[in-house]
Design a protein around this motif. Structure first.
Motif, mmCIF file in Angstrom:
data_model
loop_
_atom_site.group_PDB
_atom_site.id
_atom_site.type_symbol
_atom_site.label_atom_id
_atom_site.label_comp_id
_atom_site.label_asym_id
_atom_site.label_seq_id
_atom_site.Cartn_x
_atom_site.Cartn_y
_atom_site.Cartn_z
ATOM 1 N N UNK A 30 -2.216 -2.683 9.684
ATOM 2 C CA UNK A 30 -2.767 -1.640 8.827
ATOM 3 C C UNK A 30 -4.294 -1.753 8.753
ATOM 4 N N UNK A 31 -4.777 -2.962 8.568
ATOM 5 C CA UNK A 31 -6.218 -3.148 8.359
ATOM 6 C C UNK A 31 -7.046 -2.963 9.627
ATOM 7 N N UNK A 32 -6.418 -3.084 10.792
ATOM 8 C CA UNK A 32 -7.183 -2.951 12.040
ATOM 9 C C UNK A 32 -7.899 -1.609 12.098
ATOM 10 N N UNK A 33 -7.242 -0.528 11.677
ATOM 11 C CA UNK A 33 -7.873 0.780 11.678
ATOM 12 C C UNK A 33 -9.028 0.823 10.679
ATOM 13 N N UNK A 34 -8.819 0.189 9.541
ATOM 14 C CA UNK A 34 -9.843 0.240 8.508
ATOM 15 C C UNK A 34 -11.099 -0.499 8.927
ATOM 16 N N UNK A 35 -10.953 -1.460 9.836
ATOM 17 C CA UNK A 35 -12.096 -2.240 10.291
ATOM 18 C C UNK A 35 -12.774 -1.615 11.506
ATOM 19 N N UNK A 45 5.600 2.461 6.398
ATOM 20 C CA UNK A 45 6.595 1.660 5.683
ATOM 21 C C UNK A 45 6.184 0.187 5.633
ATOM 22 N N UNK A 46 5.590 -0.312 6.711
ATOM 23 C CA UNK A 46 5.070 -1.685 6.718
ATOM 24 C C UNK A 46 4.001 -1.846 5.647
ATOM 25 N N UNK A 47 3.121 -0.854 5.550
ATOM 26 C CA UNK A 47 2.035 -0.906 4.579
ATOM 27 C C UNK A 47 2.564 -0.908 3.152
ATOM 28 N N UNK A 48 3.728 -0.282 2.957
ATOM 29 C CA UNK A 48 4.335 -0.256 1.628
ATOM 30 C C UNK A 48 5.033 -1.568 1.300
ATOM 31 N N UNK A 49 4.987 -2.530 2.231
ATOM 32 C CA UNK A 49 5.533 -3.855 1.976
ATOM 33 C C UNK A 49 7.004 -4.013 2.300
ATOM 34 N N UNK A 79 0.830 -1.199 0.000
ATOM 35 C CA UNK A 79 0.000 0.000 0.000
ATOM 36 C C UNK A 79 0.865 1.250 0.000
ATOM 37 N N UNK A 80 0.498 2.193 -0.841
ATOM 38 C CA UNK A 80 1.173 3.480 -0.858
ATOM 39 C C UNK A 80 0.910 4.186 0.472
ATOM 40 N N UNK A 81 1.940 4.743 1.118
ATOM 41 C CA UNK A 81 1.726 5.441 2.397
ATOM 42 C C UNK A 81 0.665 6.530 2.326
#
Length: 211
Positions: free
Chosen positions: A205-210, A158-162, A130-132
């Protein structure tokens, strides 16, 4: 590795095809209209799909809608969204589906061919890229990041960017031990205990989105 490309701009479509074929990907189909995306994904069953968000005829969110529909019918289908826009509603739904690789990159921030190819490979292999800037836009619409320190937010991006721990350490000019500490703090603050079944780097990353 078999790829389907959905992109309405002919020059970019041709460029993506040439780049991927140069790195030994097999581009099995190229489509330029929204209504053609879902049937082609289900027919071709690619190892990964590279999709634009806004496609004809409406130029709104046809690409993302097709990606979500395809993953409902073919769970785990790896999808890499490559777009000029962040569409928070559908992007959140796509990224919250934890089955199969997924990525969301902004076109104007992908200036390195190797970076792009690496992202395609990561998504095809089941990873998340994912792009930051996408992360920031989505998290802003979810809940505040006050629970994290500035450095933890930076590491999260940075984690989200892989990126690996080593790559994060090199970019932020800290030790890998420090990166590991920040990541463990992230896991704790986000309520992500150790698990053999879940990838906590993705869930961080996804925890916030959920929420």
């Amino acid at each position: 590795m078999r790829v389907v490309i959905a992109e309405d701009h002919a020059l970019l479509r041709d460029g993506l095809t040439r780049i991927l074929e140069a790195f030994d990907f097999e581009v099995v189909a190229v489509v330029g209209r929204g209504p053609d995306v879902l049937p082609m994904l289900l027919e071709a069953k690619p190892d990964v799909a590279v999709l634009d968000v806004r496609l004809p005829p409406t130029f709104t969110d046809e690409g993302l809608q097709a990606a979500i529909a395809a993953r409902r019918q073919a769970p785990g289908l790896p999808i890499l969204v490559l777009s000029q826009h962040v569409e928070p509603l559908y992007a959140r739904e796509l990224l919250s589906d934890r089955r199969g690789g997924v990525g969301y990159l902004l076109k104007d921030r992908v200036s390195d061919v190797t970076q792009f190819v690496d992202a395609v490979q990561q998504v095809a292999g089941g990873g998340t890229v994912m792009d930051p800037e996408v992360v920031a836009r989505l998290l802003d619409r979810s809940r505040p990041l006050d629970v994290l320190t500035a450095r933890e937010r930076e590491v999260l991006g940075e984690m989200a960017a892989g990126r690996s721990n080593a790559a994060i350490a090199a970019k932020l000019f800290v030790t890998e031990k420090a990166v590991s500490k920040h990541i463990n703090n992230l896991f704790t603050k986000l309520g992500l205990p150790p698990s053999e079944d879940d990838n906590r780097r993705v869930l961080a990353v996804l925890a916030y989105l959920d929420s």
